[in-house]
Design a protein around this motif. Structure first.
Motif, PDB file in Angstrom:
ATOM      1  N   VAL A   1      -4.198  36.835  -3.801  1.00  0.00           N
ATOM      2  CA  VAL A   1      -5.542  36.331  -3.513  1.00  0.00           C
ATOM      3  C   VAL A   1      -5.757  36.399  -2.001  1.00  0.00           C
ATOM      4  CG1 VAL A   1      -7.124  34.367  -3.704  1.00  0.00           C
ATOM      5  CG2 VAL A   1      -5.427  34.793  -5.515  1.00  0.00           C
ATOM      6  N   GLU A   2      -6.711  37.226  -1.565  1.00  0.00           N
ATOM      7  CA  GLU A   2      -6.926  37.439  -0.132  1.00  0.00           C
ATOM      8  C   GLU A   2      -7.693  36.303   0.539  1.00  0.00           C
ATOM      9  OE1 GLU A   2      -8.465  41.272   0.897  1.00  0.00           O
ATOM     10  OE2 GLU A   2      -7.076  42.305  -0.450  1.00  0.00           O
ATOM     11  N   ASN A   3      -8.674  35.749  -0.168  1.00  0.00           N
ATOM     12  CA  ASN A   3      -9.477  34.672   0.398  1.00  0.00           C
ATOM     13  C   ASN A   3      -8.633  33.402   0.487  1.00  0.00           C
ATOM     14  OD1 ASN A   3     -11.263  32.163  -0.062  1.00  0.00           O
ATOM     15  ND2 ASN A   3     -12.732  33.718   0.631  1.00  0.00           N
ATOM     16  N   LYS A   4      -8.495  32.858   1.703  1.00  0.00           N
ATOM     17  CA  LYS A   4      -7.619  31.711   1.939  1.00  0.00           C
ATOM     18  C   LYS A   4      -8.054  30.485   1.138  1.00  0.00           C
ATOM     19  CE  LYS A   4      -7.775  29.237   5.753  1.00  0.00           C
ATOM     20  NZ  LYS A   4      -7.695  28.741   7.109  1.00  0.00           N
ATOM     21  N   ASN A   5      -9.358  30.200   1.105  1.00  0.00           N
ATOM     22  CA  ASN A   5      -9.857  29.046   0.364  1.00  0.00           C
ATOM     23  C   ASN A   5      -9.576  29.197  -1.132  1.00  0.00           C
ATOM     24  OD1 ASN A   5     -11.353  26.483   0.196  1.00  0.00           O
ATOM     25  ND2 ASN A   5     -12.895  27.713  -0.861  1.00  0.00           N
ATOM     26  N   GLN A   6      -9.835  30.384  -1.681  1.00  0.00           N
ATOM     27  CA  GLN A   6      -9.572  30.632  -3.101  1.00  0.00           C
ATOM     28  C   GLN A   6      -8.076  30.524  -3.405  1.00  0.00           C
ATOM     29  OE1 GLN A   6     -11.852  31.069  -5.523  1.00  0.00           O
ATOM     30  NE2 GLN A   6     -13.469  30.761  -4.008  1.00  0.00           N
ATOM     31  N   GLN A   7      -7.270  31.040  -2.492  1.00  0.00           N
ATOM     32  CA  GLN A   7      -5.817  30.994  -2.635  1.00  0.00           C
ATOM     33  C   GLN A   7      -5.343  29.534  -2.692  1.00  0.00           C
ATOM     34  OE1 GLN A   7      -3.335  31.972   0.898  1.00  0.00           O
ATOM     35  NE2 GLN A   7      -2.800  33.800  -0.296  1.00  0.00           N
ATOM     36  N   GLN A   8      -5.850  28.717  -1.749  1.00  0.00           N
ATOM     37  CA  GLN A   8      -5.450  27.308  -1.709  1.00  0.00           C
ATOM     38  C   GLN A   8      -5.980  26.539  -2.908  1.00  0.00           C
ATOM     39  OE1 GLN A   8      -6.752  26.081   2.191  1.00  0.00           O
ATOM     40  NE2 GLN A   8      -4.989  27.001   3.198  1.00  0.00           N
TER      41      GLN A   8
ATOM     42  N   ALA B   1       0.847  -1.199   0.000  1.00  0.00           N
ATOM     43  CA  ALA B   1       0.000   0.000   0.000  1.00  0.00           C
ATOM     44  C   ALA B   1       0.876   1.240   0.000  1.00  0.00           C
ATOM     45  CB  ALA B   1      -0.903  -0.010   1.234  1.00  0.00           C
ATOM     46  N   ILE B   2       0.271   2.345  -0.386  1.00  0.00           N
ATOM     47  CA  ILE B   2       0.946   3.643  -0.329  1.00  0.00           C
ATOM     48  C   ILE B   2       0.104   4.564   0.540  1.00  0.00           C
ATOM     49  CG2 ILE B   2      -0.123   4.466  -2.490  1.00  0.00           C
ATOM     50  CD1 ILE B   2       3.478   5.298  -1.614  1.00  0.00           C
ATOM     51  N   ARG B   3       0.752   5.180   1.519  1.00  0.00           N
ATOM     52  CA  ARG B   3       0.070   6.169   2.366  1.00  0.00           C
ATOM     53  C   ARG B   3       0.496   7.549   1.880  1.00  0.00           C
ATOM     54  NH1 ARG B   3       0.872   9.163   7.125  1.00  0.00           N
ATOM     55  NH2 ARG B   3      -1.078   9.516   8.247  1.00  0.00           N
ATOM     56  N   VAL B   4      -0.496   8.400   1.641  1.00  0.00           N
ATOM     57  CA  VAL B   4      -0.252   9.751   1.148  1.00  0.00           C
ATOM     58  C   VAL B   4      -0.839  10.723   2.162  1.00  0.00           C
ATOM     59  CG1 VAL B   4      -0.568  11.363  -0.766  1.00  0.00           C
ATOM     60  CG2 VAL B   4      -0.472   8.896  -1.232  1.00  0.00           C
ATOM     61  N   ALA B   5      -0.020  11.661   2.642  1.00  0.00           N
ATOM     62  CA  ALA B   5      -0.458  12.641   3.633  1.00  0.00           C
ATOM     63  C   ALA B   5      -0.147  14.046   3.138  1.00  0.00           C
ATOM     64  CB  ALA B   5       0.245  12.402   4.969  1.00  0.00           C
ATOM     65  N   ALA B   6      -1.103  14.947   3.337  1.00  0.00           N
ATOM     66  CA  ALA B   6      -0.887  16.343   2.955  1.00  0.00           C
ATOM     67  C   ALA B   6       0.146  16.968   3.887  1.00  0.00           C
ATOM     68  CB  ALA B   6      -2.205  17.113   3.037  1.00  0.00           C
ATOM     69  N   LYS B   7       1.044  17.747   3.315  1.00  0.00           N
ATOM     70  CA  LYS B   7       2.055  18.443   4.114  1.00  0.00           C
ATOM     71  C   LYS B   7       1.468  19.721   4.692  1.00  0.00           C
ATOM     72  CE  LYS B   7       6.197  16.927   1.601  1.00  0.00           C
ATOM     73  NZ  LYS B   7       7.347  17.388   0.785  1.00  0.00           N
ATOM     74  N   GLU B   8       1.755  19.977   5.950  1.00  0.00           N
ATOM     75  CA  GLU B   8       1.306  21.230   6.586  1.00  0.00           C
ATOM     76  C   GLU B   8       1.898  22.436   5.861  1.00  0.00           C
ATOM     77  OE1 GLU B   8      -0.982  22.445   9.110  1.00  0.00           O
ATOM     78  OE2 GLU B   8      -1.514  20.422   8.547  1.00  0.00           O
ATOM     79  N   SER B   9       3.099  22.270   5.343  1.00  0.00           N
ATOM     80  CA  SER B   9       3.786  23.376   4.667  1.00  0.00           C
ATOM     81  C   SER B   9       3.082  23.825   3.386  1.00  0.00           C
ATOM     82  CB  SER B   9       5.227  22.980   4.350  1.00  0.00           C
ATOM     83  OG  SER B   9       5.253  21.811   3.545  1.00  0.00           O
ATOM     84  N   SER B  10       2.151  23.003   2.879  1.00  0.00           N
ATOM     85  CA  SER B  10       1.474  23.363   1.625  1.00  0.00           C
ATOM     86  C   SER B  10       0.623  24.626   1.783  1.00  0.00           C
ATOM     87  CB  SER B  10       0.613  22.201   1.126  1.00  0.00           C
ATOM     88  OG  SER B  10      -0.455  21.933   2.017  1.00  0.00           O
ATOM     89  N   LYS B  11       0.091  24.864   2.975  1.00  0.00           N
ATOM     90  CA  LYS B  11      -0.725  26.067   3.195  1.00  0.00           C
ATOM     91  C   LYS B  11       0.134  27.327   3.087  1.00  0.00           C
ATOM     92  CE  LYS B  11      -4.035  23.694   6.102  1.00  0.00           C
ATOM     93  NZ  LYS B  11      -4.605  23.531   7.426  1.00  0.00           N
ATOM     94  N   GLN B  12       1.313  27.281   3.694  1.00  0.00           N
ATOM     95  CA  GLN B  12       2.229  28.427   3.635  1.00  0.00           C
ATOM     96  C   GLN B  12       2.722  28.635   2.207  1.00  0.00           C
ATOM     97  OE1 GLN B  12       5.429  28.186   6.456  1.00  0.00           O
ATOM     98  NE2 GLN B  12       6.465  29.984   5.635  1.00  0.00           N
ATOM     99  N   LEU B  13       2.983  27.532   1.507  1.00  0.00           N
ATOM    100  CA  LEU B  13       3.422  27.633   0.122  1.00  0.00           C
ATOM    101  C   LEU B  13       2.320  28.233  -0.759  1.00  0.00           C
ATOM    102  CD1 LEU B  13       5.620  27.174  -1.954  1.00  0.00           C
ATOM    103  CD2 LEU B  13       4.897  24.792  -2.134  1.00  0.00           C
ATOM    104  N   ALA B  14       1.068  27.883  -0.468  1.00  0.00           N
ATOM    105  CA  ALA B  14      -0.057  28.461  -1.217  1.00  0.00           C
ATOM    106  C   ALA B  14      -0.096  29.973  -1.041  1.00  0.00           C
ATOM    107  CB  ALA B  14      -1.371  27.832  -0.763  1.00  0.00           C
ATOM    108  N   ARG B  15       0.160  30.438   0.185  1.00  0.00           N
ATOM    109  CA  ARG B  15       0.196  31.887   0.431  1.00  0.00           C
ATOM    110  C   ARG B  15       1.332  32.544  -0.350  1.00  0.00           C
ATOM    111  NH1 ARG B  15      -1.284  30.157   5.627  1.00  0.00           N
ATOM    112  NH2 ARG B  15       0.854  30.137   6.394  1.00  0.00           N
ATOM    113  N   ALA B  16       2.475  31.871  -0.391  1.00  0.00           N
ATOM    114  CA  ALA B  16       3.631  32.422  -1.100  1.00  0.00           C
ATOM    115  C   ALA B  16       3.405  32.445  -2.615  1.00  0.00           C
ATOM    116  CB  ALA B  16       4.884  31.610  -0.768  1.00  0.00           C
TER     117      ALA B  16
END
Length: 202
Positions: free
Chosen positions: A125-132, A105-120
């Protein structure tokens, strides 16, 4: 495999709206399937896959859309760990030298750092959901996810299509499927009557 845009549209319809979690779930499932070499999870490969999800949020609906795995088919398993992660089990890939119930099996987990990278990536884009949502479509898999090859023990009773004996609870008289009964003081009980109830009579 179906395109990212098509799967996102299907996930939006299934979930009722489009959000960052839907896009993350679609990408997460696509990556897991690609790593396993499963090209047609809702068609010819549908009996090869069992998926464990670790959160009951938006991404789980998207994962179900991409994989075709459903609770009602016993191909989707929920573990309430509160993590944006899923494990994709190839039941056609038993592990040599292991018990007959061990699968690759392969386990895939979202990285916490992806949120900060989305901001960068999209500070305009001011809206966080739209930005992500915008960033999660563009980001590389390695920036979004951590992957780990694992083995999963999956007994025959956990497989889709398993037909097991039905037991009757000695206390409430309700039927119990899939070996979920509890033996307590010599009596066969359902989990509710054994003290694990999530509900209480009024």
């Amino acid at each position: 495999m179906v395109s990212l845009d098509t799967l996102i549209r299907e996930a939006e319809i299934a979930h009722g709206h489009l959000c960052a979690g839907q896009i993350l779930g679609v990408r997460l499932a696509m990556l897991g399937l690609a790593k396993l070499g499963i090209e047609d999870p809702r068609g010819k490969d549908r009996k090869r896959l069992v998926t464990f999800v670790e959160i009951d949020r938006c991404a789980t609906d998207a994962i179900g859309v991409v994989t075709g795995c459903r609770l009602g088919k016993r191909a989707l398993k929920f573990r309430d760990w509160g993590k944006m992660a899923a494990t994709f089990v190839d039941v056609a890939a038993s592990i040599p030298g292991e018990s007959g119930n061990s699968y690759k099996a392969i386990r895939v987990a979202a990285k916490e750092s992806s949120k900060q990278l989305a901001r960068a990536l999209h500070p305009e884009v001011e809206n966080k959901n739209q930005q992500q949502m915008l960033a999660y479509r563009e980001m590389k898999d390695d920036d979004l996810f951590a992957t780990e090859w694992v083995k999963v023990e999956l007994p025959a009773g956990e497989f889709p299509g398993f037909k097991g004996e039905r037991i009757v609870c000695a206390e409430c008289g309700e039927g119990i499927n899939f070996q979920r009964e509890v033996l307590r003081d010599g009596r066969i009980l359902c989990r509710g009557c054994a003290g694990e109830a999530y509900y209480h009579p009024l």
